[in-house]
Design a protein around this motif. Structure first.
Motif, PDB file in Angstrom:
ATOM      1  N   LEU A   5       0.872  -1.167   0.000  1.00  0.00           N
ATOM      2  CA  LEU A   5       0.000   0.000   0.000  1.00  0.00           C
ATOM      3  C   LEU A   5       0.909   1.217   0.000  1.00  0.00           C
ATOM      4  N   VAL A   6       0.754   2.070  -1.000  1.00  0.00           N
ATOM      5  CA  VAL A   6       1.643   3.225  -1.142  1.00  0.00           C
ATOM      6  C   VAL A   6       0.838   4.509  -1.278  1.00  0.00           C
ATOM      7  N   TRP A   7       1.472   5.618  -0.983  1.00  0.00           N
ATOM      8  CA  TRP A   7       0.878   6.941  -1.171  1.00  0.00           C
ATOM      9  C   TRP A   7       1.162   7.371  -2.600  1.00  0.00           C
ATOM     10  N   ILE A   8       0.138   7.877  -3.300  1.00  0.00           N
ATOM     11  CA  ILE A   8       0.269   8.277  -4.696  1.00  0.00           C
ATOM     12  C   ILE A   8      -0.109   9.749  -4.817  1.00  0.00           C
ATOM     13  N   GLU A   9       0.716  10.493  -5.520  1.00  0.00           N
ATOM     14  CA  GLU A   9       0.382  11.883  -5.835  1.00  0.00           C
ATOM     15  C   GLU A   9       0.471  12.057  -7.341  1.00  0.00           C
ATOM     16  N   GLN A  10      -0.698  12.277  -7.948  1.00  0.00           N
ATOM     17  CA  GLN A  10      -0.794  12.518  -9.376  1.00  0.00           C
ATOM     18  C   GLN A  10      -1.637  13.769  -9.580  1.00  0.00           C
ATOM     19  N   GLN A  11      -1.726  14.218 -10.814  1.00  0.00           N
ATOM     20  CA  GLN A  11      -2.481  15.441 -11.097  1.00  0.00           C
ATOM     21  C   GLN A  11      -3.946  15.316 -10.674  1.00  0.00           C
ATOM     22  N   ARG A  12      -4.563  14.157 -10.913  1.00  0.00           N
ATOM     23  CA  ARG A  12      -5.988  13.988 -10.613  1.00  0.00           C
ATOM     24  C   ARG A  12      -6.276  13.027  -9.476  1.00  0.00           C
ATOM     25  N   PHE A  13      -5.260  12.577  -8.769  1.00  0.00           N
ATOM     26  CA  PHE A  13      -5.474  11.674  -7.639  1.00  0.00           C
ATOM     27  C   PHE A  13      -4.388  11.864  -6.612  1.00  0.00           C
ATOM     28  N   ARG A  14      -4.796  11.947  -5.374  1.00  0.00           N
ATOM     29  CA  ARG A  14      -3.864  11.990  -4.254  1.00  0.00           C
ATOM     30  C   ARG A  14      -4.450  11.077  -3.188  1.00  0.00           C
ATOM     31  N   GLY A  15      -3.767   9.986  -2.923  1.00  0.00           N
ATOM     32  CA  GLY A  15      -4.275   9.035  -1.936  1.00  0.00           C
ATOM     33  C   GLY A  15      -3.496   7.738  -1.977  1.00  0.00           C
ATOM     34  N   PHE A  16      -4.110   6.689  -1.458  1.00  0.00           N
ATOM     35  CA  PHE A  16      -3.454   5.399  -1.347  1.00  0.00           C
ATOM     36  C   PHE A  16      -3.782   4.520  -2.539  1.00  0.00           C
ATOM     37  N   GLY A  17      -2.806   3.678  -2.911  1.00  0.00           N
ATOM     38  CA  GLY A  17      -2.990   2.748  -4.015  1.00  0.00           C
ATOM     39  C   GLY A  17      -2.039   1.579  -3.886  1.00  0.00           C
ATOM     40  N   CYS A  18      -2.094   0.709  -4.885  1.00  0.00           N
ATOM     41  CA  CYS A  18      -1.274  -0.498  -4.908  1.00  0.00           C
ATOM     42  C   CYS A  18       0.042  -0.227  -5.638  1.00  0.00           C
ATOM     43  N   SER A  19       1.110  -0.785  -5.118  1.00  0.00           N
ATOM     44  CA  SER A  19       2.427  -0.603  -5.740  1.00  0.00           C
ATOM     45  C   SER A  19       2.571  -1.400  -7.027  1.00  0.00           C
ATOM     46  N   ASP A  20       1.705  -2.387  -7.267  1.00  0.00           N
ATOM     47  CA  ASP A  20       1.877  -3.276  -8.413  1.00  0.00           C
ATOM     48  C   ASP A  20       0.854  -3.107  -9.531  1.00  0.00           C
ATOM     49  N   CYS A  21      -0.244  -2.403  -9.286  1.00  0.00           N
ATOM     50  CA  CYS A  21      -1.274  -2.281 -10.319  1.00  0.00           C
ATOM     51  C   CYS A  21      -1.940  -0.905 -10.219  1.00  0.00           C
ATOM     52  N   GLY A  22      -2.990  -0.693 -10.947  1.00  0.00           N
ATOM     53  CA  GLY A  22      -3.653   0.604 -10.986  1.00  0.00           C
ATOM     54  C   GLY A  22      -4.710   0.815  -9.920  1.00  0.00           C
ATOM     55  N   TRP A  23      -4.838  -0.098  -8.960  1.00  0.00           N
ATOM     56  CA  TRP A  23      -5.863   0.035  -7.923  1.00  0.00           C
ATOM     57  C   TRP A  23      -5.586   1.261  -7.069  1.00  0.00           C
ATOM     58  N   GLN A  24      -6.664   2.039  -6.813  1.00  0.00           N
ATOM     59  CA  GLN A  24      -6.566   3.203  -5.938  1.00  0.00           C
ATOM     60  C   GLN A  24      -7.721   3.160  -4.954  1.00  0.00           C
ATOM     61  N   PHE A  25      -7.450   3.507  -3.721  1.00  0.00           N
ATOM     62  CA  PHE A  25      -8.494   3.525  -2.702  1.00  0.00           C
ATOM     63  C   PHE A  25      -9.281   4.820  -2.805  1.00  0.00           C
ATOM     64  N   THR A  26     -10.598   4.683  -2.871  1.00  0.00           N
ATOM     65  CA  THR A  26     -11.476   5.846  -2.824  1.00  0.00           C
ATOM     66  C   THR A  26     -12.484   5.631  -1.711  1.00  0.00           C
ATOM     67  N   GLN A  27     -12.579   6.585  -0.846  1.00  0.00           N
ATOM     68  CA  GLN A  27     -13.504   6.533   0.291  1.00  0.00           C
ATOM     69  C   GLN A  27     -14.938   6.541  -0.205  1.00  0.00           C
ATOM     70  N   SER A  28     -15.749   5.634   0.303  1.00  0.00           N
ATOM     71  CA  SER A  28     -17.149   5.545  -0.134  1.00  0.00           C
ATOM     72  C   SER A  28     -18.065   6.095   0.957  1.00  0.00           C
ATOM     73  N   GLY A  29     -18.316   7.378   0.889  1.00  0.00           N
ATOM     74  CA  GLY A  29     -19.241   7.991   1.837  1.00  0.00           C
ATOM     75  C   GLY A  29     -18.559   8.515   3.086  1.00  0.00           C
ATOM     76  N   PRO A  30     -19.361   9.095   3.964  1.00  0.00           N
ATOM     77  CA  PRO A  30     -18.812   9.670   5.201  1.00  0.00           C
ATOM     78  C   PRO A  30     -18.314   8.582   6.145  1.00  0.00           C
ATOM     79  N   LEU A  31     -17.318   8.936   6.918  1.00  0.00           N
ATOM     80  CA  LEU A  31     -16.749   7.987   7.876  1.00  0.00           C
ATOM     81  C   LEU A  31     -17.589   7.925   9.145  1.00  0.00           C
ATOM     82  N   PRO A  32     -17.897   6.722   9.609  1.00  0.00           N
ATOM     83  CA  PRO A  32     -18.617   6.611  10.874  1.00  0.00           C
ATOM     84  C   PRO A  32     -17.679   6.882  12.047  1.00  0.00           C
ATOM     85  N   GLY A  33     -18.226   7.416  13.096  1.00  0.00           N
ATOM     86  CA  GLY A  33     -17.431   7.663  14.298  1.00  0.00           C
ATOM     87  C   GLY A  33     -17.886   8.918  15.005  1.00  0.00           C
TER      88      GLY A  33
END
Length: 73
Positions: A5-33
């Motif tokens: 799991l790596v931090w990615i900074e690109q022009q249109r994405f800033r967040g976490f993703g996979c070091s081996d493929c194009g998968w990127q984590f996108t938060q789905s909705g508000p966080l509970p808590g």
């Protein structure tokens, strides 16, 4: 190669993703808590679970060589 799991900074994405493929984590909705710490724990749990469950596939777009991920320590 072991994926990470790596931090990615690109022009249109800033967040976490996979070091081996194009998968990127996108938060789905508000966080509970009820507190910031609880929301951060829930974010990390969701992110880690989705990363663990994703499958690196050859059909996914590989990471561009000119846009390597910025890795977290």
């Amino acid at each position: 190669m072991i994926r990470k799991l790596v931090w990615i900074e690109q022009q249109r994405f800033r967040g976490f993703g996979c070091s081996d493929c194009g998968w990127q984590f996108t938060q789905s909705g508000p966080l509970p808590g009820t507190s910031f710490d609880e929301m951060m724990r829930n974010f990390e749990l969701q992110r880690d679970k989705e990363f663990t469950l994703h499958v690196c596939a050859s059909t996914q777009e590989p990471r561009a060589q000119n846009n390597p991920p910025i890795r977290c320590a």
